[in-house]
Design an enzyme around this catalytic site. Sequence first.
Site, PDB file in Angstrom:
ATOM      1  N   ARG A   1     -17.549  41.837 -41.124  1.00 42.39           N
ATOM      2  CA  ARG A   1     -16.115  41.991 -41.376  1.00 42.39           C
ATOM      3  C   ARG A   1     -15.609  43.437 -41.293  1.00 42.39           C
ATOM      4  NH1 ARG A   1     -14.093  38.195 -46.304  1.00 42.39           N
ATOM      5  NH2 ARG A   1     -12.138  38.658 -45.258  1.00 42.39           N
TER       6      ARG A   1
ATOM      7  N   TYR B   1       7.356  33.434 -33.822  1.00 36.32           N
ATOM      8  CA  TYR B   1       8.425  34.086 -33.087  1.00 36.32           C
ATOM      9  C   TYR B   1       7.924  35.094 -32.052  1.00 36.32           C
ATOM     10  CZ  TYR B   1      11.303  32.236 -36.871  1.00 36.32           C
ATOM     11  OH  TYR B   1      11.915  31.415 -37.769  1.00 36.32           O
TER      12      TYR B   1
ATOM     13  N   HIS C   1     -13.204  32.225 -35.873  1.00 35.19           N
ATOM     14  CA  HIS C   1     -13.060  33.046 -37.078  1.00 35.19           C
ATOM     15  C   HIS C   1     -12.737  32.172 -38.296  1.00 35.19           C
ATOM     16  CE1 HIS C   1     -12.869  37.111 -38.640  1.00 35.19           C
ATOM     17  NE2 HIS C   1     -11.733  36.865 -39.265  1.00 35.19           N
TER      18      HIS C   1
END
Length: 815
Positions: free
Chosen positions: A26, A116, A72
């Site tokens: 990570r 968006y 993931h």
Amino acid sequence: MTNTISIESELKKSYLEYSLSVIIGRAIPDVRDGLKPVHRRIMFAQHDLGNSYNRAYKKSARVVGDVIGKYHPHGDSAVYDALVRMAQDFSMRDPLVDGQGNFGSIDGDAAAAMRYTEVRMARLASEFLADIDKNTVDFRPNYDNTLQEPVVLPTKVPNLLLNGTAGIAVGMATNIPPHNLGELIGGTIHLLDNPGCTIADLMGFIKGPDFPTGATIFGGQGLVDAYTSGRGSIKIRGVMEVEEKKGNRQSIVVREIPYAVNKSTLVEKIAQLVNDKRIEGITDLRDESDRNGIRIVMDLKRGSIPDIIINQLYKFTPLETSFGINMMAVVKNRPMLLNIKEVLSYFLDHRREVIIRRTKFDLDKAEKRVHILEGLRIAVDNIDEVVKIIRASASAVEAKANLMERFELSEIQAQAILDMRLQRLTGLEREKLMEEYAELLKRIEYFKSILENEDVLKGVIRDELMEVDKTYTTPRKSELLRHDLDSIDIEDLIADDEAVITLSRRGYIKRTPLTNYQAQRRGGKGISGVQTSDGDFIQNFMLTTNHKWLLLFTNFGKMFKIKAHQVPEGSRYAKGAHIANLLPLDKDEHIATAMSLQDMSSERFFLFVTKRGMIKRSPMDLYQNCRTTGLKAVNLKEGDELMGVQEVNPDADCILATRNGTAIRFNIRDARPMGRVTAGVKGISLRGDDEVVSAVTTSDGERFELLTVSEGGFGKRTHIEQYRIQSRGGKGILNMRLTDKTGSVIGACLVNDTDDIILLTSGNKIIRMKVEEISLTRGRATQGVRLVRMDEDVNVAGFDLVMDPTETEEEDTED
């Protein structure tokens, strides 16, 4: 039977596994491609989608969905945040994602929702995934064993240093600044050609970090340490310039800010400092930034010194920041602290492996194709016999077997002949077949040379790096200075001019240049001074220079220490700023006296004098370390207050003058040195409600005359030989004969003929005169001469000495 497990060993084992998972999986990037797993998965998912730089944009939600659905196993917000940062040109030196829509701003505004915005890979990202389908890197199962994902990307770009990274793992962290691609490739090629080169050699190519927001980097020893050991610290300063405006005014404009600084927060910080008067001289603050760049404008007061304000901005705001470099990366599944040569060496090792694996893949493919072409060539040369064998065969399997037997072909070659179209029998197609065969033979020879010759392999690596450099390198954005940042003392920018410090009874303080006050003749009315409110008057009036320490002692026995230039400057008529803006005073606490010094050492002494006649001599070094909250300077008895403090020579004599016109002279050695938190000893025994108003010493060189001034405007100049030496603690002798006309004594000082004095009245008039104009009295017990004419109900509030004046004398004036 139940197995017994030690909780201590189980916790150690589990926490170690957890920490390694965080480090490897990570927080810490791989040294080879410079990517953390989430970024690598984002790029590979877009590769799977065909979302390349020359295709149409896709919704960010589509990409995020593929990443969390395939590779993931974490939340979508974490993936989208990473995707957004990869598209921000103020976060990444060379963005790897091309975003369309609102992806946040340098002001800290959040990006629009993923439904968006749209994304596709940046063109540079294609170099990270080039040849990934040619067995160049290892793959591993995804989290549910249904798909394969790359362990590392076969990047052609040294991304660990290009875009940098920051991450906090368990017990370790990484913080690598971004760099310029052209410089990195230059250093990498130099290391490729000269494996034994030094880090200093590499720093000839890699000048230092290059931040996307520009700014100026001071890369001195801290940068050398970082590149040599993996850890170091550099200073970053925003870029400001001064613009001239109409009306002889100026503006400071911020053009670039340090990396990772929030511009909106920076503007708010500057505004707060201006409101708190920690930065003075700014009249207006505007953020005029637009798509063309950053532009924060600060309009200045007329007469302000821009350099001083610029250095205050660097000192008090994030316009100057430190960047702690910590080059931690994952090497062969282990976190390691690396220097810059090791980082580039591991990248070159990765490129070697990628090119070797790609070459083997291409060689194998070419050899297989050559094998087929050899079979086709045999078939074309013997086409009539081939056709006859095929027509005579009962099935395709039989035909294949017959061909293999007749022409000694492999099964693959025989199958290729059976699959061959009749158009390949034309002359043109036969020619193309032979050209392809000859070209493949050349490629096979080239591939083998790469695998067998290290110089050829280096040439391939060099050529690919140079092509990346030619295509993607952009000019440096950050200016790099190869020296440490020497903090500029604001005092270096302030002239050490003489100044008058005035402090009113109600606590209004200001600093005025001494040149504002001109010498006048004795008896003049003076010029207008401080404009105070009704009932207020100037209590402390002293001369100093801008660079000296201003020591402010309160009536409660506390000491505060500031530089004289920190006192707000005001005109001769200004009221000044309240002392509460500078010092944390208690209720009913006010400044009793002020003095200025350049330094404080153990060989120098303070003399403390209280209104009730107590004195104390203490070494100055006891008061060296003064906190912003003040320092206890002297213990006071109940009902007593600190009257004044001054520097004394142990060999000097001290004269204490009281309000009711008495005085005592004694040797300073009669008061032994004492600690800081003590009350002192008795200096004079007072009668009734009398109190001490002045304490002077005879250590002022040739100043052998005592000037005593009364509140009625009278002054008496007497040779100090008229004051005999007595024992400390006595009642003293008569100093000045007082009448209703003279009023009480307000103070005394030692003078000579070359001095000037400045008088300040409660009516806020200031007069400056020469001491030689004041008559020297033969006797001690006289009322003296009138120094200043005053209106009714107006008294002399204070006075101070001007030594060796140089100003020219003026006639009486009245403002």
